[in-house]
Design a protein around this motif. Structure first.
Motif, short mmCIF file in Angstrom:
data_model
loop_
_atom_site.label_atom_id
_atom_site.label_comp_id
_atom_site.label_asym_id
_atom_site.label_seq_id
_atom_site.Cartn_x
_atom_site.Cartn_y
_atom_site.Cartn_z
N GLY A 100 46.55 30.72 29.45
CA GLY A 100 45.53 30.17 30.33
C GLY A 100 45.72 30.56 31.79
O GLY A 100 44.80 30.39 32.61
N TRP A 101 46.93 31.03 32.12
CA TRP A 101 47.19 31.45 33.49
C TRP A 101 46.53 32.79 33.83
O TRP A 101 46.59 33.26 34.96
N ALA A 102 45.90 33.43 32.85
CA ALA A 102 45.29 34.73 33.09
C ALA A 102 44.14 34.64 34.10
O ALA A 102 43.94 35.56 34.90
N VAL A 103 43.38 33.53 34.07
CA VAL A 103 42.27 33.39 35.01
C VAL A 103 42.79 33.36 36.44
O VAL A 103 42.30 34.09 37.33
N LEU A 104 43.80 32.53 36.71
CA LEU A 104 44.37 32.46 38.05
C LEU A 104 44.99 33.79 38.46
O LEU A 104 44.89 34.22 39.61
N TYR A 112 44.27 36.99 37.43
CA TYR A 112 43.32 38.06 37.72
C TYR A 112 42.40 37.72 38.90
O TYR A 112 42.03 38.61 39.67
N VAL A 113 42.02 36.45 39.04
CA VAL A 113 41.15 36.08 40.16
C VAL A 113 41.89 36.25 41.48
O VAL A 113 41.36 36.79 42.47
N SER A 114 43.14 35.78 41.54
CA SER A 114 43.92 35.96 42.77
C SER A 114 44.18 37.44 43.05
O SER A 114 44.19 37.86 44.21
N TYR A 115 44.36 38.22 41.99
CA TYR A 115 44.57 39.66 42.20
C TYR A 115 43.31 40.33 42.76
O TYR A 115 43.39 41.17 43.66
N MET A 116 42.15 39.94 42.24
CA MET A 116 40.91 40.52 42.75
C MET A 116 40.68 40.15 44.21
O MET A 116 40.26 41.00 45.01
N VAL A 117 40.97 38.91 44.59
CA VAL A 117 40.76 38.50 45.98
C VAL A 117 41.74 39.21 46.90
O VAL A 117 41.35 39.72 47.97
N ALA A 118 43.01 39.28 46.50
CA ALA A 118 44.04 39.86 47.37
C ALA A 118 43.95 41.38 47.43
O ALA A 118 44.01 41.98 48.52
N ALA A 119 43.79 42.02 46.30
CA ALA A 119 43.85 43.48 46.26
C ALA A 119 42.49 44.13 46.48
O ALA A 119 42.37 45.08 47.25
N CYS A 120 41.48 43.62 45.80
CA CYS A 120 40.19 44.31 45.81
C CYS A 120 39.36 43.99 47.05
O CYS A 120 38.61 44.85 47.52
N TYR A 121 39.50 42.79 47.61
CA TYR A 121 38.68 42.41 48.74
C TYR A 121 39.43 42.48 50.06
O TYR A 121 38.99 43.14 51.02
N LEU A 122 40.58 41.81 50.14
CA LEU A 122 41.32 41.79 51.39
C LEU A 122 41.84 43.18 51.77
O LEU A 122 41.68 43.62 52.91
N LEU A 123 42.44 43.87 50.82
CA LEU A 123 42.97 45.20 51.12
C LEU A 123 41.86 46.20 51.43
O LEU A 123 42.01 47.06 52.30
#
Length: 322
Positions: free
Chosen positions: A206-210, A212-223
């Motif tokens: 169940g931790w997969a949602v947290l 991948y979502v945190s990865y998308m925000v940190a890597a895909c948007y912020l970077l």
């Protein structure tokens, strides 16, 4: 004799400068670059070479001749100061890629010759200021890009370790090691297939949602926004440098006229004059009231005339005599 020799050089430099500064000159040079690129691309087709191979070689020689003539005109613009031609990096670049194919050791090397011919396409950047700004902006962003890549690598490494702990046993091909996990996460930066990846991760934990979502925000948007800001800042600095270089090139070469002071320099001079006047005001107050003397300010200096004797001082002198 010296004036007789220098006068033709001055006329030659003036004509070459007018020719280089003409808009049609850059457009003609850009057209030659495009024709050269098209001829180079057509040589990759064997059937075309078999039919019009001789014509393509003729086009190559004509383009090379025009490139040499362009260099001669640009060099003629610096006839009064020849070393100024080599101070421009673009001129040195053009000289290398145009003259190098003519050297004996390079003409026989087909691969090196094609690379040099391909490098002529880059000459299009020097013909238009907007293209130069982009190229210089990319070059200026390289130091900051190194720091950006370091931050990206650290972020990918941290999430790769977490991915190995969460999905290493279930998906060994994607998260079996930290290297495979980093490669998987790097491919996910484009968000291609992120929905299927998220669904597959939810079947494991169940931790997969947290995750991948945190990865998308940190890597895909912020970077991504950080990279865009870095490039935009470099482009703005390059644009300012291009404007300064354009202003310098508009000034006459070898002119002896002194440049007019800028507004900031004029304001600084006025401020210095006012400060000097304020510093000298207490001296004037000790001497007497404004009516006792004449005050004139010229070029930041204060000149005090001899104070006049007041009526009261004269009356006191008469009483003492009596």
């Amino acid at each position: 004799m010296a004036r007789t020799v220098r006068s033709p050089l001055r006329r030659l430099a003036a004509r070459c400068q007018a020719l280089v500064g003409a808009s049609w000159f850059n457009l003609a040079s850009f057209a030659v670059v495009i024709v050269n690129a098209m001829a180079l691309g057509l040589e990759t087709y064997g059937g075309v070479v078999a039919i019009v191979g001789t014509a393509l070689r003729t086009v190559e020689y004509v383009c090379l001749t025009l490139f040499v003539l362009e260099l001669l005109v640009r060099f003629g613009a610096h006839a009064l100061a020849p070393f100024g031609f080599f101070r421009d990096r673009w001129n040195v670049f053009d000289l290398v890629i145009v003259v190098a194919p003519l050297l004996p050791g390079v003409r026989e090397n087909v691969t090196l010759l094609r690379l040099l011919r391909l490098a002529r396409i880059v000459r299009a950047f020097r013909l238009f200021p907007s293209l130069r700004v982009i190229l210089v902006g990319i070059r200026r962003s390289l130091p900051g890009l190194g720091s950006f890549l370091l931050v990206t690598a650290l972020l990918l490494y941290g999430y790769a370790m977490l991915g190995w702990m969460l999905f290493g046993a279930a998906y060994p091909q994607e998260y079996g090691s930290v290297g495979q996990a980093m490669l998987t996460l790097f491919l996910l930066l484009s968000l291609d297939g992120i929905t299927d990846t998220l669904q597959a991760g939810r079947e494991v934990t169940g931790w997969a949602v947290l995750y991948y979502v945190s990865y998308m925000v940190a890597a895909c948007y912020l970077l991504t926004n950080l990279l865009v800001g870095l490039v935009l800042t470099a482009l703005q600095e390059a644009h300012q440098d291009e404007q300064v270089a354009a202003q310098r090139s508009d000034r006459p070469i070898g002119g002896h006229a002194e440049d007019e002071p800028s507004v900031r320099e004029q304001l600084a001079r006025v401020q210095a004059i006012i400060t000097d006047l304020e510093r000298r005001l207490p001296e004037q107050e000790l001497i007497g009231p404004p009516t006792a003397g004449r005050v004139t300010a010229e070029a930041g200096t204060l000149v005090l005339s001899k104070p006049q004797v007041s009526q009261r001082s004269r009356t006191r002198g008469r009483r003492k005599r009596r």
